[in-house]
Design an enzyme around this catalytic site. Structure first.
Site, short mmCIF file in Angstrom:
data_model
loop_
_atom_site.label_atom_id
_atom_site.label_comp_id
_atom_site.label_asym_id
_atom_site.label_seq_id
_atom_site.Cartn_x
_atom_site.Cartn_y
_atom_site.Cartn_z
CB SER A 158 26.09 42.53 -15.58
OG SER A 158 27.11 42.90 -16.46
CG HIS A 159 26.99 47.04 -17.96
ND1 HIS A 159 27.95 46.07 -18.05
CD2 HIS A 159 27.48 47.98 -17.12
CE1 HIS A 159 28.98 46.41 -17.29
NE2 HIS A 159 28.73 47.55 -16.73
CG ASP B 233 29.44 39.06 -15.27
OD1 ASP B 233 28.23 39.08 -15.58
OD2 ASP B 233 30.34 39.39 -16.04
#
Lengths: 342, 342
Positions: free
Chosen positions: A52-53, A193
């Site tokens: 997610s990053h 998320d």
């Protein structure tokens, strides 16, 4: 991810992840000085399989760069406030160039008098905090970092958003090995998320979110329209409130509520402040060997089968440094559809 | 408590709680300088109806005073380490006299350069942290306090104790009203509350504890022989580990594991260190009015029916200041059976 069928994924070297990210950011109008550290942390996120990053965030960065209040050529201004405090005005660019501009002064103060605070003001923020924490543990410092976000999170006992996802990260240097580092949202799960669950059509776990009417939901889309919950009930909610106050009003910057107003419906990355605290164990602990004591604690945790945080990340890092990364083909195609410089 | 049948409870004025506490502590051999602040925080705990930190703790204090390593006439030694750091050696007396000895220097540093750390070393510790936090918010400072304890708490995914109950407390001054303060154990519940459940024959809630074999239990006695769990799963466990490191090895003092060894089976209050961090919003926030921003946040929380922490405590305080307190008759009789000075 490495086990995924090659037809469904695309293999990339870490240098390719960096160059691709930077080319997209530059084409979106970001200055070289802004784009380089942002491309670097996206690469680090992908490298450590914090999906997610990683590259997943790149389209969101472009959206943020297009925010009417974003400053594409922001030049951070470092203020040497006191012997213990450094402030840096990010000028409504990204947080990372501001962090890097202030880092040498911040580190010097912590090493000189044992504790120092860095307040980053007026930044757009999308990144994990552990890359910054690791830059501090690499200097032998113990460090904490906190930010607010947008008011997507309901307080314990409440029905609607008032708090941010409000991450807290911590790092403790360990001699001869990777530091002890954690970095978690004080929401039950990270906002990114929830988006990944929505994309994957997966239900949320109970206790993560409420819908727009304040009722519990496991539907990711309903959660994005409603509010997330904090981890850990009223204690997590209190901790999240502390982070709002320390990384917001204490340093004269926006709370998650104020940042949501500032966004004005664009849904860009949140604009707000960030606070970092660094401690020098050589000054606070004196000549005593703190490593024996902390290593005994880490062993007591590991030896009973409990995992230290970040282990999965370090394992992924070792794999990625050796073999590169694989990303889903649909993500690769999404990114390749964005304009690129060069 | 105020509604309790008078036959089951005993009414006491706050001055009586203080004098009774002090007389018991002096008779146990504590010096006047040690006994006064300890009696004061016991009185404050009783006043705020934090029953596990009120008169209930007095017999435990006597047990701690009788620990062979306890120093009944300890005189704290304050060290002016740097412009930002104060260390105070409690000399294996209680933490409170050491805190009070170092307080003026600690406050002066925070107000002078914006952030300061106070490390209390070599103290026996039984008290809640909010009385210290309130002494800092009363000076207009934002404050955090943390301590380890004994290794009664299993890490997430583990089966036996490695962490302490590791409380964290935070305070934010509010103009013209009580400060925003929280003070919670990072264990699922405070150790003192497990003891209260055992005394009352009440079952624990699921998720609070495991037995000596590492299996979940709701039996308070089995939990006292086994281990408690942290609040908030792996995030609470990580936070508890951070508190171990900051309030232990960072300041060259004991972890909860080391403190448990040091106790050597006596079951006295834990001996270890404490770390406090104070921030001056006038320096970190400059001239901007931080109160408007924080009050908007507090209203957003309260207006949707969520409670701010410490509200119950402040309500109890108002009642106790007006009407005094009532304690269970069996507790009163237990205390009256202890030797008293004067």
């Amino acid at each position: 991810m490495n086990q995924a069928h090659s037809g469904d994924t695309v293999a990339l070297g870490l240098d390719q992840v960096f160059e691709l990210s930077k080319a997209v950011l530059i084409a979106a109008g970001l200055s070289e000085a802004q784009a380089t550290p942002v491309a670097r942390v996206i690469t680090e996120g992908q490298r450590d399989e914090c999906h997610s990053h990683g590259l997943f965030r790149l389209p969101g960065c472009v959206q943020t760069i297009n925010h009417p209040r974003f400053n594409r050529a922001a030049a951070p201004v470092v203020e040497n406030t006191t012997a213990a405090v450094t402030k840096v005005d990010a000028g409504f660019g990204f947080s990372l160039p501001a962090f890097e501009a202030a880092l040498p002064t911040f580190v010097e103060k912590a090493k000189s008098i044992g504790v120092a605070v860095l307040a980053i003001n007026h930044c757009f923020h999308f990144s994990a905090l552990w890359p910054e924490i690791e830059m501090l543990t690499a200097q032998g410092l113990v460090a904490i970092a906190m930010t607010p976000s947008h008011s997507w999170v309901a307080p314990a006992g409440g029905t609607k958003g008032a708090l941010g996802t409000n991450p807290i990260a911590f790092g403790w240097p360990r001699e001869g090995q990777n530091p002890y580092v954690f970095d978690f949202a004080t929401s039950a799960i990270a906002r990114g998320d929830i988006s990944l669950h929505k994309m994957a059509g997966k239900p949320l776990q109970p206790g993560w979110a409420i819908d727009a009417d304040g009722n519990p939901t496991t539907d990711a889309a309903a959660a994005l329209d409603g509010a997330m919950l904090t981890f850990g009930g009223h204690k997590g909610s209190a901790l999240s409130t502390m982070i709002e106050l320390l990384a917001g009003p204490l340093i004269a910057d926006m709370t998650s509520l104020e940042s949501m107003d500032f966004d004005d419906g664009v849904k860009a990355a949140p604009a707000h402040g960030e606070i970092l605290i660094a401690f020098d164990p050589k000054i606070l602990g004196g000549t005593r060997d703190n490593q024996a004591s902390s290593e005994r604690l880490f062993s007591a945790i590991s030896d009973q089968g409990a995992r230290l945080p970040s282990l999965r990340r370090y394992e992924a890092r070792a794999r990625s440094l050796a073999y590169g990364v694989r990303i889903p083909r649909h993500l690769y195609e999404q990114i390749m559809s964005l304009p690129r410089a060069g």
